[in-house]
Design a protein around this motif. Structure first.
Motif, short mmCIF file in Angstrom:
data_model
loop_
_atom_site.label_atom_id
_atom_site.label_comp_id
_atom_site.label_asym_id
_atom_site.label_seq_id
_atom_site.Cartn_x
_atom_site.Cartn_y
_atom_site.Cartn_z
N GLN A 370 0.82 -1.21 0.00
CA GLN A 370 0.00 0.00 0.00
C GLN A 370 0.86 1.26 0.00
O GLN A 370 0.39 2.32 -0.42
N ARG A 371 2.10 1.17 0.46
CA ARG A 371 2.98 2.35 0.52
C ARG A 371 3.97 2.40 -0.63
O ARG A 371 4.60 3.43 -0.86
N THR A 372 4.15 1.30 -1.33
CA THR A 372 5.15 1.26 -2.40
C THR A 372 4.48 1.25 -3.77
O THR A 372 3.33 0.83 -3.90
N LYS A 373 5.22 1.72 -4.75
CA LYS A 373 4.70 1.72 -6.12
C LYS A 373 4.77 0.32 -6.71
O LYS A 373 3.82 -0.19 -7.28
N ASN A 374 5.94 -0.30 -6.59
CA ASN A 374 6.14 -1.68 -7.02
C ASN A 374 6.94 -2.41 -5.94
O ASN A 374 7.85 -1.83 -5.35
N LEU A 375 6.61 -3.66 -5.71
CA LEU A 375 7.29 -4.45 -4.70
C LEU A 375 7.73 -5.77 -5.31
O LEU A 375 6.94 -6.47 -5.94
N ALA A 376 9.01 -6.09 -5.12
CA ALA A 376 9.54 -7.37 -5.55
C ALA A 376 10.25 -8.02 -4.37
O ALA A 376 11.02 -7.38 -3.66
N VAL A 377 9.96 -9.30 -4.15
CA VAL A 377 10.57 -10.06 -3.06
C VAL A 377 11.58 -11.03 -3.66
O VAL A 377 11.27 -11.73 -4.63
N VAL A 378 12.77 -11.06 -3.10
CA VAL A 378 13.82 -11.99 -3.53
C VAL A 378 14.13 -12.90 -2.35
O VAL A 378 14.60 -12.44 -1.31
N MET A 379 13.86 -14.18 -2.52
CA MET A 379 14.15 -15.16 -1.47
C MET A 379 15.33 -16.02 -1.91
O MET A 379 15.29 -16.66 -2.95
N GLU A 400 -1.80 -13.20 -5.56
CA GLU A 400 -2.26 -11.85 -5.20
C GLU A 400 -1.51 -10.77 -5.96
O GLU A 400 -1.72 -9.58 -5.71
N GLY A 401 -0.60 -11.16 -6.85
CA GLY A 401 0.11 -10.19 -7.67
C GLY A 401 1.46 -9.75 -7.15
O GLY A 401 2.07 -8.84 -7.70
N VAL A 402 1.96 -10.40 -6.10
CA VAL A 402 3.27 -10.06 -5.55
C VAL A 402 4.34 -10.78 -6.37
O VAL A 402 4.25 -11.99 -6.61
N VAL A 403 5.35 -10.03 -6.80
CA VAL A 403 6.46 -10.62 -7.56
C VAL A 403 7.45 -11.24 -6.58
O VAL A 403 8.02 -10.54 -5.74
N ILE A 404 7.64 -12.54 -6.67
CA ILE A 404 8.57 -13.25 -5.78
C ILE A 404 9.60 -13.99 -6.63
O ILE A 404 9.24 -14.80 -7.49
N ASN A 405 10.86 -13.70 -6.38
CA ASN A 405 11.97 -14.39 -7.04
C ASN A 405 12.56 -15.38 -6.04
O ASN A 405 13.03 -14.97 -4.97
N VAL A 406 12.54 -16.64 -6.36
CA VAL A 406 13.16 -17.66 -5.53
C VAL A 406 14.48 -18.06 -6.18
O VAL A 406 14.50 -18.65 -7.26
N LEU A 407 15.58 -17.69 -5.53
CA LEU A 407 16.91 -17.98 -6.06
C LEU A 407 17.53 -19.12 -5.26
O LEU A 407 17.86 -18.97 -4.08
N THR A 408 17.67 -20.25 -5.90
CA THR A 408 18.29 -21.41 -5.28
C THR A 408 19.71 -21.58 -5.82
O THR A 408 20.22 -20.72 -6.55
N GLU A 409 20.35 -22.70 -5.48
CA GLU A 409 21.71 -22.94 -5.94
C GLU A 409 21.80 -22.98 -7.46
O GLU A 409 22.84 -22.63 -8.04
N ASN A 410 20.72 -23.36 -8.12
CA ASN A 410 20.73 -23.43 -9.59
C ASN A 410 20.82 -22.04 -10.21
O ASN A 410 21.59 -21.81 -11.15
N GLU A 411 20.02 -21.10 -9.70
CA GLU A 411 20.05 -19.74 -10.24
C GLU A 411 21.34 -19.00 -9.86
O GLU A 411 21.89 -18.24 -10.65
N LEU A 412 21.82 -19.22 -8.63
CA LEU A 412 23.00 -18.50 -8.17
C LEU A 412 24.27 -18.98 -8.85
O LEU A 412 25.25 -18.23 -8.93
N ALA A 413 24.28 -20.20 -9.33
CA ALA A 413 25.49 -20.75 -9.96
C ALA A 413 25.71 -20.21 -11.37
O ALA A 413 26.79 -20.39 -11.93
N GLY A 414 24.71 -19.55 -11.95
CA GLY A 414 24.85 -19.02 -13.30
C GLY A 414 25.74 -17.80 -13.35
O GLY A 414 26.06 -17.18 -12.32
N ASN A 415 26.13 -17.43 -14.55
CA ASN A 415 26.99 -16.24 -14.72
C ASN A 415 26.23 -14.95 -14.45
O ASN A 415 26.81 -13.97 -14.00
#
Length: 422
Positions: A370-379, A400-415
Protein backbone atom coordinates in the motif's frame (compact mmCIF):
# COMPACT_ATOMS: atom_id res chain seq x y z
CA UNK A 1 53.14 -14.27 39.31
CA UNK A 2 53.06 -17.66 37.59
CA UNK A 3 55.76 -16.60 35.13
CA UNK A 4 58.04 -15.50 37.97
CA UNK A 5 57.48 -18.73 39.88
CA UNK A 6 58.15 -20.82 36.77
CA UNK A 7 61.37 -18.90 36.11
CA UNK A 8 62.54 -19.39 39.71
CA UNK A 9 61.89 -23.15 39.56
CA UNK A 10 63.80 -23.56 36.28
CA UNK A 11 66.71 -21.45 37.53
CA UNK A 12 66.89 -23.39 40.79
CA UNK A 13 66.82 -26.70 38.94
CA UNK A 14 69.67 -25.69 36.60
CA UNK A 15 71.81 -24.44 39.50
CA UNK A 16 71.03 -27.60 41.48
CA UNK A 17 72.27 -29.83 38.63
CA UNK A 18 75.41 -27.73 38.25
CA UNK A 19 76.17 -27.92 41.99
CA UNK A 20 75.44 -31.65 41.97
CA UNK A 21 78.05 -32.29 39.27
CA UNK A 22 80.53 -29.98 41.00
CA UNK A 23 80.05 -31.83 44.30
CA UNK A 24 80.52 -35.15 42.52
CA UNK A 25 83.79 -33.92 40.99
CA UNK A 26 85.02 -32.56 44.32
CA UNK A 27 84.31 -35.68 46.35
CA UNK A 28 85.10 -38.25 43.66
CA UNK A 29 88.18 -36.55 42.30
CA UNK A 30 90.12 -37.86 39.37
CA UNK A 31 90.24 -37.02 35.70
CA UNK A 32 86.87 -38.55 34.74
CA UNK A 33 84.89 -36.61 37.35
CA UNK A 34 86.38 -33.26 36.42
CA UNK A 35 86.09 -34.07 32.72
CA UNK A 36 82.35 -34.66 33.15
CA UNK A 37 81.99 -31.41 35.07
CA UNK A 38 83.85 -29.22 32.58
CA UNK A 39 82.29 -31.09 29.65
CA UNK A 40 78.77 -30.29 30.82
CA UNK A 41 79.61 -26.79 32.07
CA UNK A 42 79.03 -25.10 28.64
CA UNK A 43 75.61 -26.76 28.46
CA UNK A 44 74.61 -25.37 31.84
CA UNK A 45 75.99 -21.95 30.95
CA UNK A 46 73.91 -22.02 27.75
CA UNK A 47 70.80 -22.98 29.72
CA UNK A 48 71.39 -20.20 32.22
CA UNK A 49 71.88 -17.73 29.37
CA UNK A 50 68.68 -18.95 27.71
CA UNK A 51 66.79 -18.49 30.96
CA UNK A 52 67.80 -14.83 31.12
CA UNK A 53 67.50 -14.21 27.36
CA UNK A 54 64.61 -11.71 26.86
CA UNK A 55 62.60 -12.84 23.82
CA UNK A 56 59.98 -10.23 24.72
CA UNK A 57 62.40 -7.61 23.36
CA UNK A 58 62.15 -9.04 19.86
CA UNK A 59 60.60 -6.77 17.26
CA UNK A 60 57.81 -8.69 15.53
CA UNK A 61 55.80 -7.29 12.62
CA UNK A 62 53.23 -8.62 10.18
CA UNK A 63 52.84 -7.66 6.53
CA UNK A 64 49.76 -8.43 4.42
CA UNK A 65 49.70 -8.51 0.64
CA UNK A 66 46.30 -6.77 0.72
CA UNK A 67 44.59 -5.02 3.59
CA UNK A 68 41.36 -4.60 1.60
CA UNK A 69 40.09 -7.42 -0.58
CA UNK A 70 36.96 -9.34 -1.59
CA UNK A 71 35.40 -12.46 -0.17
CA UNK A 72 36.95 -15.67 -1.45
CA UNK A 73 40.33 -14.15 -2.29
CA UNK A 74 43.73 -15.31 -1.07
CA UNK A 75 45.96 -13.25 1.22
CA UNK A 76 49.73 -13.63 1.57
CA UNK A 77 51.09 -12.82 5.02
CA UNK A 78 54.71 -12.42 6.14
CA UNK A 79 55.65 -12.50 9.83
CA UNK A 80 59.00 -10.78 10.32
CA UNK A 81 61.06 -11.08 13.53
CA UNK A 82 64.16 -9.00 14.29
CA UNK A 83 66.38 -9.30 17.36
CA UNK A 84 69.40 -7.31 18.44
CA UNK A 85 71.18 -10.10 20.36
CA UNK A 86 71.76 -13.18 18.13
CA UNK A 87 71.74 -15.70 20.96
CA UNK A 88 71.91 -19.21 19.45
CA UNK A 89 68.49 -20.88 19.44
CA UNK A 90 67.85 -24.47 18.45
CA UNK A 91 64.23 -23.96 17.42
CA UNK A 92 61.36 -21.46 17.43
CA UNK A 93 57.66 -22.16 17.00
CA UNK A 94 55.72 -19.28 15.48
CA UNK A 95 51.93 -19.38 15.80
CA UNK A 96 49.46 -16.88 14.38
CA UNK A 97 46.49 -16.69 16.75
CA UNK A 98 43.69 -16.21 14.24
CA UNK A 99 40.42 -14.55 15.31
CA UNK A 100 37.17 -16.48 15.33
CA UNK A 101 35.96 -14.49 12.32
CA UNK A 102 38.55 -16.26 10.16
CA UNK A 103 37.54 -19.74 11.31
CA UNK A 104 35.32 -20.11 8.26
CA UNK A 105 35.86 -20.20 4.53
CA UNK A 106 34.06 -18.47 1.70
CA UNK A 107 34.39 -19.30 -1.97
CA UNK A 108 31.38 -18.22 -4.08
CA UNK A 109 31.29 -21.21 -6.42
CA UNK A 110 31.70 -23.63 -3.52
CA UNK A 111 29.13 -21.73 -1.46
CA UNK A 112 26.46 -22.09 -4.13
CA UNK A 113 27.17 -25.80 -4.52
CA UNK A 114 26.91 -26.32 -0.76
CA UNK A 115 23.96 -23.98 -0.26
CA UNK A 116 21.99 -26.82 1.28
CA UNK A 117 24.82 -27.76 3.67
CA UNK A 118 25.57 -24.59 5.67
CA UNK A 119 27.39 -26.48 8.45
CA UNK A 120 30.33 -27.08 6.09
CA UNK A 121 31.24 -23.40 6.14
CA UNK A 122 32.98 -23.75 9.50
CA UNK A 123 36.63 -24.77 9.30
CA UNK A 124 39.63 -24.77 11.63
CA UNK A 125 42.58 -22.67 10.55
CA UNK A 126 45.88 -23.15 12.37
CA UNK A 127 48.97 -21.24 11.33
CA UNK A 128 51.98 -22.75 13.09
CA UNK A 129 55.55 -23.08 11.78
CA UNK A 130 58.80 -24.39 13.23
CA UNK A 131 62.08 -22.70 12.27
CA UNK A 132 65.69 -23.24 13.32
CA UNK A 133 67.10 -19.73 13.72
CA UNK A 134 70.59 -20.47 15.05
CA UNK A 135 72.42 -17.12 15.12
CA UNK A 136 70.11 -15.34 12.65
CA UNK A 137 69.05 -11.83 13.59
CA UNK A 138 66.10 -11.68 11.19
CA UNK A 139 63.54 -14.40 10.47
CA UNK A 140 60.70 -14.24 7.93
CA UNK A 141 57.81 -16.67 7.87
CA UNK A 142 55.38 -16.49 4.92
CA UNK A 143 51.96 -18.13 4.92
CA UNK A 144 48.63 -17.81 3.11
CA UNK A 145 45.01 -17.41 4.13
CA UNK A 146 42.78 -18.86 1.44
CA UNK A 147 39.07 -18.26 0.85
CA UNK A 148 38.86 -15.34 3.25
CA UNK A 149 35.30 -14.70 4.46
CA UNK A 150 33.46 -11.38 4.34
CA UNK A 151 33.94 -9.09 7.32
CA UNK A 152 36.47 -7.05 9.26
CA UNK A 153 39.14 -9.31 10.72
CA UNK A 154 41.67 -8.17 13.31
CA UNK A 155 44.95 -10.05 13.46
CA UNK A 156 46.33 -9.18 16.87
CA UNK A 157 48.39 -11.97 18.46
CA UNK A 158 51.54 -13.87 17.48
CA UNK A 159 52.78 -16.54 19.89
CA UNK A 160 56.47 -17.53 19.85
CA UNK A 161 57.93 -20.49 21.75
CA UNK A 162 61.56 -21.53 22.03
CA UNK A 163 63.72 -23.69 24.24
CA UNK A 164 66.72 -25.95 24.52
CA UNK A 165 67.33 -29.36 22.96
CA UNK A 166 66.50 -31.30 26.12
CA UNK A 167 63.35 -29.41 27.00
CA UNK A 168 64.73 -28.24 30.34
CA UNK A 169 64.21 -24.57 29.47
CA UNK A 170 61.21 -23.33 27.47
CA UNK A 171 60.23 -19.74 26.87
CA UNK A 172 57.04 -18.30 25.42
CA UNK A 173 55.81 -14.81 24.67
CA UNK A 174 52.71 -13.43 22.96
CA UNK A 175 53.35 -10.37 20.81
CA UNK A 176 50.52 -7.91 20.21
CA UNK A 177 50.71 -6.97 16.53
CA UNK A 178 47.48 -5.32 15.40
CA UNK A 179 46.52 -5.46 11.71
CA UNK A 180 43.06 -5.14 10.22
CA UNK A 181 41.89 -7.02 7.15
CA UNK A 182 38.73 -5.70 5.47
CA UNK A 183 36.96 -8.16 3.16
CA UNK A 184 34.17 -6.64 1.06
CA UNK A 185 31.32 -8.76 -0.28
CA UNK A 186 31.53 -9.83 -3.91
CA UNK A 187 29.43 -8.17 -6.58
CA UNK A 188 27.70 -10.26 -9.22
CA UNK A 189 26.25 -9.18 -12.58
CA UNK A 190 22.51 -8.74 -12.06
CA UNK A 191 19.87 -8.22 -14.73
CA UNK A 192 16.51 -6.72 -13.86
CA UNK A 193 14.26 -8.33 -16.45
CA UNK A 194 11.37 -5.91 -16.06
CA UNK A 195 11.98 -2.34 -15.08
CA UNK A 196 10.33 -1.17 -11.90
CA UNK A 197 10.36 2.31 -13.42
CA UNK A 198 7.15 3.59 -14.92
CA UNK A 199 5.35 6.87 -15.30
CA UNK A 200 2.30 7.39 -13.16
CA UNK A 201 0.16 7.36 -16.30
CA UNK A 202 1.16 3.84 -17.30
CA UNK A 203 3.83 1.21 -16.93
CA UNK A 204 6.45 0.49 -19.54
CA UNK A 205 8.69 -2.57 -19.37
CA UNK A 206 12.41 -2.30 -19.94
CA UNK A 207 15.64 -4.15 -19.26
CA UNK A 208 17.32 -1.08 -17.78
CA UNK A 209 16.50 1.94 -15.70
CA UNK A 210 15.79 5.12 -17.61
CA UNK A 211 17.43 8.49 -17.24
CA UNK A 212 15.61 10.97 -15.07
CA UNK A 213 13.03 12.99 -16.98
CA UNK A 214 13.02 16.53 -15.61
CA UNK A 215 10.34 17.94 -17.91
CA UNK A 216 7.26 17.25 -15.78
CA UNK A 217 7.34 18.56 -12.20
CA UNK A 218 4.80 16.95 -9.89
CA UNK A 219 5.76 18.41 -6.50
CA UNK A 220 8.39 20.03 -4.34
CA UNK A 221 10.63 18.92 -1.50
CA UNK A 222 13.57 20.16 0.52
CA UNK A 223 16.98 20.21 -1.11
CA UNK A 224 19.11 17.06 -0.76
CA UNK A 225 22.83 16.66 -1.51
CA UNK A 226 23.24 15.72 -5.16
CA UNK A 227 20.27 17.69 -6.48
CA UNK A 228 21.05 19.71 -9.60
CA UNK A 229 21.15 23.49 -9.49
CA UNK A 230 18.50 23.69 -12.22
CA UNK A 231 15.98 21.79 -10.06
CA UNK A 232 15.75 24.56 -7.44
CA UNK A 233 12.32 26.21 -7.18
CA UNK A 234 13.32 29.81 -6.45
CA UNK A 235 9.81 31.05 -5.64
CA UNK A 236 9.23 28.37 -3.02
CA UNK A 237 12.78 28.85 -1.72
CA UNK A 238 12.12 32.55 -1.10
CA UNK A 239 8.72 31.84 0.46
CA UNK A 240 9.87 29.07 2.83
CA UNK A 241 13.29 30.59 3.57
CA UNK A 242 15.00 27.24 2.81
CA UNK A 243 16.24 25.67 -0.40
CA UNK A 244 13.39 23.83 -2.16
CA UNK A 245 13.79 21.63 -5.25
CA UNK A 246 11.25 20.36 -7.73
CA UNK A 247 10.19 16.73 -7.69
CA UNK A 248 9.70 15.21 -11.11
CA UNK A 249 7.40 12.51 -12.36
CA UNK A 250 10.03 9.96 -13.27
CA UNK A 251 12.01 10.81 -10.16
CA UNK A 252 9.21 9.31 -8.13
CA UNK A 253 9.15 6.14 -10.17
CA UNK A 254 12.89 5.49 -10.39
CA UNK A 255 13.59 5.73 -6.67
CA UNK A 256 14.28 2.22 -5.41
CA UNK A 257 14.61 1.06 -1.84
CA UNK A 258 16.53 -2.18 -1.25
CA UNK A 259 15.59 -3.86 2.04
CA UNK A 260 17.76 -6.59 3.58
CA UNK A 261 16.50 -9.09 6.12
CA UNK A 262 19.41 -9.38 8.59
CA UNK A 263 17.34 -10.84 11.44
CA UNK A 264 18.51 -14.02 13.10
CA UNK A 265 16.24 -17.02 13.50
CA UNK A 266 16.55 -20.67 14.40
CA UNK A 267 17.94 -22.69 11.51
CA UNK A 268 19.32 -19.69 9.59
CA UNK A 269 21.31 -20.78 6.55
CA UNK A 270 24.61 -18.87 6.71
CA UNK A 271 25.43 -19.71 3.09
CA UNK A 272 22.09 -18.25 1.97
CA UNK A 273 22.65 -15.16 4.13
CA UNK A 274 26.07 -14.55 2.57
CA UNK A 275 24.57 -14.95 -0.90
CA UNK A 276 21.88 -12.42 0.07
CA UNK A 277 24.56 -9.93 1.15
CA UNK A 278 26.32 -10.40 -2.17
CA UNK A 279 23.09 -9.95 -4.11
CA UNK A 280 22.16 -6.82 -2.13
CA UNK A 281 25.44 -5.11 -3.01
CA UNK A 282 25.07 -6.18 -6.63
CA UNK A 283 21.53 -4.81 -6.90
CA UNK A 284 22.46 -1.44 -5.41
CA UNK A 285 25.44 -1.17 -7.74
CA UNK A 286 23.32 -2.11 -10.75
CA UNK A 287 20.61 0.44 -9.89
CA UNK A 288 23.09 3.26 -9.34
CA UNK A 289 25.04 2.49 -12.50
CA UNK A 290 21.83 2.85 -14.48
CA UNK A 291 21.42 6.46 -13.29
CA UNK A 292 18.65 5.77 -10.77
CA UNK A 293 18.68 6.59 -7.09
CA UNK A 294 18.79 3.72 -4.62
CA UNK A 295 18.16 3.67 -0.90
CA UNK A 296 19.01 0.92 1.53
CA UNK A 297 17.35 -0.39 4.66
CA UNK A 298 19.00 -3.11 6.75
CA UNK A 299 16.81 -4.68 9.43
CA UNK A 300 18.50 -6.90 12.00
CA UNK A 301 19.96 -6.50 15.46
CA UNK A 302 20.00 -2.80 14.65
CA UNK A 303 18.37 -0.88 11.82
CA UNK A 304 20.52 1.01 9.33
CA UNK A 305 18.81 3.35 6.90
CA UNK A 306 20.24 5.16 3.88
CA UNK A 307 17.54 7.36 2.31
CA UNK A 308 16.88 7.57 -1.41
CA UNK A 309 18.86 10.54 -2.66
CA UNK A 310 21.97 11.11 -4.71
CA UNK A 311 24.97 11.03 -2.38
CA UNK A 312 28.39 10.17 -3.88
CA UNK A 313 29.61 8.59 -0.65
CA UNK A 314 26.50 6.56 0.08
CA UNK A 315 27.61 3.48 -1.82
CA UNK A 316 30.83 3.28 0.21
CA UNK A 317 28.89 3.52 3.47
CA UNK A 318 26.52 0.78 2.31
CA UNK A 319 29.46 -1.42 1.32
CA UNK A 320 31.04 -0.91 4.74
CA UNK A 321 27.81 -1.87 6.45
CA UNK A 322 27.38 -4.98 4.29
CA UNK A 323 30.97 -5.91 5.10
CA UNK A 324 30.32 -5.99 8.84
CA UNK A 325 26.65 -6.93 9.19
CA UNK A 326 25.82 -10.28 10.78
CA UNK A 327 22.39 -11.80 11.48
CA UNK A 328 21.08 -10.78 14.88
CA UNK A 329 18.13 -9.61 16.93
CA UNK A 330 15.26 -11.41 18.63
CA UNK A 331 12.34 -9.61 16.97
CA UNK A 332 10.98 -11.27 13.78
CA UNK A 333 11.74 -9.51 10.52
CA UNK A 334 8.07 -8.98 9.61
CA UNK A 335 7.36 -7.06 12.81
CA UNK A 336 10.41 -4.82 12.44
CA UNK A 337 9.62 -4.23 8.75
CA UNK A 338 6.14 -2.99 9.67
CA UNK A 339 7.68 -0.56 12.18
CA UNK A 340 10.28 0.74 9.73
CA UNK A 341 7.92 1.28 6.79
CA UNK A 342 7.13 4.82 7.94
CA UNK A 343 10.70 5.78 6.99
CA UNK A 344 10.18 4.80 3.37
CA UNK A 345 8.78 7.50 1.11
CA UNK A 346 5.35 6.63 -0.24
CA UNK A 347 5.41 5.64 -3.91
CA UNK A 348 8.94 4.25 -3.82
CA UNK A 349 9.82 1.02 -5.59
CA UNK A 350 11.07 -1.67 -3.24
CA UNK A 351 13.16 -4.82 -3.57
CA UNK A 352 13.09 -6.96 -0.43
CA UNK A 353 15.71 -9.68 0.15
CA UNK A 354 15.22 -12.45 2.68
CA UNK A 355 16.19 -16.07 3.32
CA UNK A 356 12.89 -17.33 4.73
CA UNK A 357 9.18 -16.51 4.94
CA UNK A 358 7.67 -16.43 8.43
CA UNK A 359 4.02 -16.62 9.38
CA UNK A 360 3.37 -12.83 9.55
CA UNK A 361 5.22 -12.15 6.31
CA UNK A 362 2.16 -12.36 4.06
CA UNK A 363 0.16 -9.89 6.17
CA UNK A 364 3.01 -7.39 6.36
CA UNK A 365 3.65 -7.61 2.61
CA UNK A 366 0.06 -6.53 1.96
CA UNK A 367 0.63 -3.44 4.13
CA UNK A 368 3.95 -2.70 2.43
CA UNK A 369 2.34 -2.82 -1.02
CA UNK A 370 0.00 0.00 0.00
CA UNK A 371 2.98 2.35 0.52
CA UNK A 372 5.15 1.26 -2.40
CA UNK A 373 4.70 1.72 -6.12
CA UNK A 374 6.14 -1.68 -7.02
CA UNK A 375 7.29 -4.45 -4.70
CA UNK A 376 9.54 -7.37 -5.55
CA UNK A 377 10.57 -10.06 -3.06
CA UNK A 378 13.82 -11.99 -3.53
CA UNK A 379 14.15 -15.16 -1.47
CA UNK A 380 17.60 -16.78 -1.39
CA UNK A 381 17.55 -20.34 -0.10
CA UNK A 382 18.61 -23.87 -0.99
CA UNK A 383 15.85 -25.72 -2.81
CA UNK A 384 15.94 -28.58 -0.29
CA UNK A 385 15.53 -26.19 2.66
CA UNK A 386 12.40 -24.39 1.44
CA UNK A 387 9.56 -25.78 3.54
CA UNK A 388 6.12 -26.73 2.28
CA UNK A 389 4.70 -23.84 4.31
CA UNK A 390 6.94 -21.42 2.42
CA UNK A 391 6.00 -22.98 -0.93
CA UNK A 392 2.31 -22.45 -0.12
CA UNK A 393 2.91 -18.84 0.92
CA UNK A 394 4.84 -18.17 -2.29
CA UNK A 395 1.92 -19.48 -4.36
CA UNK A 396 -0.59 -17.38 -2.40
CA UNK A 397 1.47 -14.19 -2.72
CA UNK A 398 1.96 -14.73 -6.44
CA UNK A 399 -1.77 -15.24 -6.89
CA UNK A 400 -2.26 -11.85 -5.20
CA UNK A 401 0.11 -10.19 -7.67
CA UNK A 402 3.27 -10.06 -5.55
CA UNK A 403 6.46 -10.62 -7.56
CA UNK A 404 8.57 -13.25 -5.78
CA UNK A 405 11.97 -14.39 -7.04
CA UNK A 406 13.16 -17.66 -5.53
CA UNK A 407 16.91 -17.98 -6.06
CA UNK A 408 18.29 -21.41 -5.28
CA UNK A 409 21.71 -22.94 -5.94
CA UNK A 410 20.73 -23.43 -9.59
CA UNK A 411 20.05 -19.74 -10.24
CA UNK A 412 23.00 -18.50 -8.17
CA UNK A 413 25.49 -20.75 -9.96
CA UNK A 414 24.85 -19.02 -13.30
CA UNK A 415 26.99 -16.24 -14.72
CA UNK A 416 24.10 -13.76 -14.58
CA UNK A 417 21.52 -13.48 -11.81
CA UNK A 418 18.08 -12.54 -13.08
CA UNK A 419 15.68 -10.63 -10.84
CA UNK A 420 12.10 -9.99 -11.93
CA UNK A 421 10.49 -6.87 -10.56
CA UNK A 422 7.19 -6.62 -12.44
Amino acid sequence: MKEGLRFAVKLSFAIFLLLLLFSFAMFQGGFVSWFLFFGTLPIFVYHLGLLFYPIKNWHVTRELSHYVTRAGDRIQVIIRMKRSIPYPLYYCIFEEVLPDTLQKADEPSERYRLLGHPHRRRITRRIKQVVFPGFKRTIELPYEIERVPRGEHRLQLIRIRTGDVFGLVTKEHIFHVDDRLVVFPNERPVRVTESINSFDQGASSSHSLHLKNTNVATGIREYMPGDKFSWIDWKQTAKKNTVITKEFEQEKSTNTMVVLDACDYQGLNKFAFESGIELTMSLIDSIQRQTSQAGFLSIGDSTVYFPVHDDPGKKDWIRRHLTKVQPGGNVPFSIKLREEMMRVTSGTNMILLTTHLEKDFQTVIKQVRQRTKNLAVVMVQASALISEYEHNMIRQLRSEGVVINVLTENELAGNMIEVKTV
